[in-house]
Design an enzyme around this catalytic site. Structure first.
Site, PDB file in Angstrom:
ATOM      1  N   LYS A   1     -27.528 -14.612 -34.912  1.00 40.19           N
ATOM      2  CA  LYS A   1     -27.834 -16.001 -34.563  1.00 40.19           C
ATOM      3  C   LYS A   1     -28.945 -16.460 -35.499  1.00 40.19           C
ATOM      4  CE  LYS A   1     -27.287 -19.746 -32.336  1.00 40.19           C
ATOM      5  NZ  LYS A   1     -26.048 -20.555 -32.419  1.00 40.19           N
TER       6      LYS A   1
ATOM      7  N   ASP B   1     -22.193 -17.558 -30.962  1.00 38.20           N
ATOM      8  CA  ASP B   1     -21.418 -18.598 -30.272  1.00 38.20           C
ATOM      9  C   ASP B   1     -19.997 -18.667 -30.852  1.00 38.20           C
ATOM     10  OD1 ASP B   1     -22.730 -19.432 -32.564  1.00 38.20           O
ATOM     11  OD2 ASP B   1     -23.092 -21.476 -31.887  1.00 38.20           O
TER      12      ASP B   1
ATOM     13  N   ASP C   1     -24.431  -7.599 -24.599  1.00 34.82           N
ATOM     14  CA  ASP C   1     -24.269  -7.591 -23.138  1.00 34.82           C
ATOM     15  C   ASP C   1     -23.286  -8.689 -22.740  1.00 34.82           C
ATOM     16  OD1 ASP C   1     -24.764  -7.204 -20.366  1.00 34.82           O
ATOM     17  OD2 ASP C   1     -26.120  -8.933 -20.424  1.00 34.82           O
TER      18      ASP C   1
ATOM     19  N   ASP D   1     -18.921  -8.398 -21.577  1.00 40.74           N
ATOM     20  CA  ASP D   1     -18.273  -8.899 -20.350  1.00 40.74           C
ATOM     21  C   ASP D   1     -17.050  -9.735 -20.706  1.00 40.74           C
ATOM     22  OD1 ASP D   1     -20.152  -7.737 -18.665  1.00 40.74           O
ATOM     23  OD2 ASP D   1     -20.320  -9.527 -17.398  1.00 40.74           O
TER      24      ASP D   1
HETATM   25  C1  IPM Z   1     -24.542  -4.062 -18.524  1.00 41.97           C
HETATM   26  C2  IPM Z   1     -25.155  -4.745 -17.346  1.00 41.97           C
HETATM   27  C3  IPM Z   1     -26.642  -4.550 -17.311  1.00 41.97           C
HETATM   28  C4  IPM Z   1     -27.272  -5.070 -18.560  1.00 41.97           C
HETATM   29  C5  IPM Z   1     -27.272  -5.172 -16.077  1.00 41.97           C
HETATM   30  C6  IPM Z   1     -26.813  -4.469 -14.826  1.00 41.97           C
HETATM   31  C7  IPM Z   1     -28.739  -5.255 -16.142  1.00 41.97           C
HETATM   32  O1  IPM Z   1     -24.849  -6.089 -17.338  1.00 41.97           O
HETATM   33  O2  IPM Z   1     -24.651  -2.840 -18.630  1.00 41.97           O
HETATM   34  O3  IPM Z   1     -23.935  -4.736 -19.342  1.00 41.97           O
HETATM   35  O4  IPM Z   1     -27.505  -6.271 -18.708  1.00 41.97           O
HETATM   36  O5  IPM Z   1     -27.557  -4.278 -19.440  1.00 41.97           O
HETATM   37 MG    MG Z   2     -23.598  -6.660 -18.866  1.00 40.04          MG
END
Ligand code: IPM
Ligand code: MG
Length: 357
Positions: free
Chosen positions: A189, A222, A246, A250
């Protein structure tokens, strides 16, 4: 016969359900393989331990963990405790204490699993996200002053060190080199964050000179979210900061069908201490105790652990068994199936036993 010692920390929420499923499957794999055994030490640390003892793990916890070859971790988090307290009480002290600086998060669409992306199936999405795991936005550097006053201030400083950035870049380039496409995307970024992220880019460019056989590109975080959705086939290995990765991981898990299958390894590539293996999903209180937690992330995590322990054929066998069970439609509700944790676990154990080595 080799014996690997595993420290098991199931901790909170669905952690105990998935870790016991994982240990059962790993035992079946060890028996099938015949070349190794697992000696498991069970630790009851976590939020309940905290309620009794005022801390998430005992004072000498790290010394105990150091005796293990690997740590198998469930999840930490409790509805009655602040998330930053649980996280900084158990998981981060272990990751940071053992300097597990590379967080490795593979994503694939397993057979039988449907991606929310149109026309994207197994084979179209095969990524590994390498998350910087020791500094960046999670360094814990910052503070608060003038609490409760109108002039209250809070700072959260992202830390980037030359050592920290260089080692994660080297790890990512090495990993990219080991994969068939030899392709790395460096997420950044640096248009907006002109200190840390420009430094990050500079070090990526420097390290790249040692990996002429790896083709690499840079993507703003982004824009990376769009690319993951719109052009998933252009991505192979990815390296990103602690927070960026992180978030991207997801998204990656969702695109691969469910957070319930996403594994992760917190690795110390130099092997000065044990590395830690955990499903990404977290404690999931909404389904805790219902027997429907998806154990696949924990199985995949177990396969990563076996590979780290040098048991590559066993790791491959375990993943083949998991894929066979998914392909047969034996899946938990998060993947649209009707099976329970126990049913998926039993099916994977049977598949392991029946698998040709
Ligand atoms: C992950 C999770 C953790 C993180 C949380 C639970 C704090 O989201 O392992 O990705 O942000 O590292
Ligand atoms: Mg996470």
């Amino acid at each position: 016969m080799v014996e690997h010692s595993i420290a098991s920390i199931p901790a909170d929420g669905i952690g105990p359900e998935v870790i016991s499923a994982g240990l059962e499957v790993l035992d079946a794999v060890a028996a099938r393989d015949g070349g190794f055994t697992l000696k498991v030490a069970h630790y009851d640390w976590g939020s309940n331990y905290y309620r009794k003892h005022g801390r998430f793990m005992p004072a000498d916890a790290m010394a105990w963990l150091r005796t293990a070859d690997a740590i198998y971790f469930g999840a930490v988090g409790d509805p009655d405790l602040p998330d930053d307290v649980t996280l900084w009480g158990l998981r981060l002290p272990i990751c940071q204490g053992f300097d597990q600086y590379a967080n490795v998060r593979p994503t694939r669409i397993l057979p039988g699993v449907t991606s929310p992306l149109r026309d994207v199936g197994p084979g179209d999405l095969d990524w590994v996200i390498v998350r910087e795991n020791s500094e960046g936005e999670y360094a814990g550097h910052g503070g608060r002053a003038h609490r409760g006053l109108p002039i209250e201030v809070a700072t959260e400083t992202a830390i980037f060190t030359r050592v920290g950035v260089e080692r994660i870049m080297r790890y990512a380039f090495e990993l990219a080199r080991s994969r068939p496409r030899k392709k790395l995307t460096v997420v950044t970024k640096s248009n907006a964050q002109r200190h840390g992220m420009v430094f990050w880019d500079e070090i990526a460019a420097l390290v790249s000179h040692d990996y002429k056989d790896v083709s690499w590109d840079k993507e703003l975080v982004d824009a990376m979210t769009m690319r993951m959705v719109l052009r998933p086939r252009t991505i192979d290995t990815v390296v990103a900061t602690n927070l960026h990765a992180d978030i991207l991981s997801d998204l990656a898990a969702a695109l691969a069908g469910s957070l319930g299958i996403a594994p992760t390894a917190n690795v110390d590539p130099e092997r000065r201490g044990p590395s830690m293996f955990e499903p990404i999903h977290g404690s999931a209180f909404d389904i805790t105790g219902k027997g429907i937690a998806n154990p696949v992330a924990t199985f995949w995590t177990g396969a990563m652990m076996l590979e780290h322990l040098g048991e590559k054929p066993a790791a491959v066998l375990l993943m083949r068994a998991v894929e066979q069970v998914c392909a047969a439609g034996i899946m938990t509700p998060d993947l649209g199936g009707k099976a329970t944790t126990k049913e998926v676990t039993r099916a994977v154990c049977e598949a392991v036993r029946g698998m040709n080595a």
